[in-house]
Design a protein around this motif. Structure first.
Motif, PDB file in Angstrom:
ATOM      1  N   SER A  54     -22.418  -0.672  34.521  1.00 20.46           N
ATOM      2  CA  SER A  54     -22.139  -1.063  35.905  1.00 20.46           C
ATOM      3  C   SER A  54     -23.111  -0.442  36.915  1.00 20.46           C
ATOM      4  N   CYS A  55     -24.165   0.239  36.427  1.00 24.16           N
ATOM      5  CA  CYS A  55     -25.129   0.916  37.304  1.00 24.16           C
ATOM      6  C   CYS A  55     -24.425   1.874  38.264  1.00 24.16           C
ATOM      7  N   ASN A  56     -23.488   2.639  37.730  1.00 26.60           N
ATOM      8  CA  ASN A  56     -22.726   3.570  38.544  1.00 26.60           C
ATOM      9  C   ASN A  56     -23.192   4.997  38.249  1.00 26.60           C
ATOM     10  N   GLY A  57     -23.889   5.603  39.193  1.00 23.60           N
ATOM     11  CA  GLY A  57     -24.368   6.969  39.027  1.00 23.60           C
ATOM     12  C   GLY A  57     -23.539   7.989  39.788  1.00 23.60           C
ATOM     13  N   ALA A  58     -22.336   7.593  40.248  1.00 23.38           N
ATOM     14  CA  ALA A  58     -21.510   8.470  41.083  1.00 23.38           C
ATOM     15  C   ALA A  58     -20.939   9.673  40.334  1.00 23.38           C
ATOM     16  N   SER A  59     -20.660   9.534  39.042  1.00 22.22           N
ATOM     17  CA  SER A  59     -20.067  10.631  38.254  1.00 22.22           C
ATOM     18  C   SER A  59     -20.898  10.864  36.992  1.00 22.22           C
ATOM     19  N   PRO A  60     -22.122  11.333  37.148  1.00 19.69           N
ATOM     20  CA  PRO A  60     -22.995  11.492  35.978  1.00 19.69           C
ATOM     21  C   PRO A  60     -22.571  12.644  35.070  1.00 19.69           C
TER      22      PRO A  60
END
Length: 181
Positions: free
Chosen positions: A71-77
Motif C-alpha cells: 500500500s506504499c505506507n511508510g508511516a509505521s516502518p
C-alpha cells in the motif's frame, strides 16, 4: 600460528557480498529504475549487505512489512534510514521490503522487494577491499513472508565479494602441508 590461520579462514567464510541498490544509479526516482528487476538479477544470502546511496535531502529508506509495501505506507516502518549511504546487513532468510517514504516516491516506483536465502559458500573472484559503508536504523525489527526461493544459480556479476573462502582454504592447506615436512 596454526590457530591464527584457522581463525582467518573461518572469518573469510562469514563475510558476504555487498550489493549497491540500483547499481550506478543508486536509490532515486530519476531515470525510471525498476528496482525489482534489479533485484531479480541478484542472489541475496544471509550475511550479504545491501547499500542504499541517495541524496538524503530528497530521499530516505524505510524497511516495511509486506502489507505496508503493497500500500506504499511508510508511516509505521520497521526501520528508517536517512544518512544517504545506508548499509543494511541481511541477517535472516526471507523477504525484505523497502520503500522511499517521501510522498509520491513509492508510488513512482522507488520500492525494493528482495528475497534472502540462507548463507552458502560461494567461491568467486574478489577484490582486496570493499567500501566501508555504515549507518544505523532509527528502529529495528523484522518482517517475513513465505515465498519460493530464487534460483541459486543466478549470476551475481554486479555484486562485490568481500572475501572468498577458497584462497583462505588453499593457504591453510599449503601451510599444513609445509608444516608436515
Amino acid at each position: 600460528m596454526l590457530a591464527f590461520l584457522l581463525m582467518a579462514t573461518l572469518v573469510g567464510v562469514s563475510l558476504g557480498a555487498v550489493h549497491k541498490v540500483g547499481d550506478s544509479a543508486g536509490w532515486t526516482t530519476l531515470g525510471n529504475i525498476d528496482y525489482n528487476q534489479w533485484a531479480s538479477s541478484k542472489n541475496f544470502h544471509v550475511g550479504d549487505t545491501i547499500v542504499f546511496e541517495y541524496n538524503n535531502q530528497f530521499h530516505n529508506v524505510k524497511q516495511v512489512t509486506f502489507q505496508d509495501f503493497q500500500s506504499c505506507n511508510g508511516a509505521s516502518p520497521i526501520a528508517t534510514f536517512t544518512s544517504g549511504s545506508d548499509s543494511i546487513t541481511l541477517k535472516r532468510p526471507g523477504h525484505y521490503y523497502f520503500l522511499c517514504g517521501v510522498p509520491g516516491h513509492c508510488e513512482a516506483g522507488q520500492t525494493l522487494d528482495i528475497m534472502v536465502t540462507p548463507a552458502s559458500l560461494r567461491p568467486s573472484a574478489s577484490p582486496l577491499s570493499a567500501p566501508n559503508y555504515s549507518s544505523s536504523p532509527s528502529s529495528s525489527g523484522s518482517a517475513s513472508s513465505p515465498a519460493p526461493l530464487p534460483n541459486p544459480y543466478q549470476s551475481n556479476a554486479s555484486s562485490l565479494q568481500v572475501l572468498s573462502v577458497w584462497p583462505a582454504l588453499i593457504s591453510l592447506a599449503i601451510f599444513v602441508i609445509g608444516f608436515a615436512y
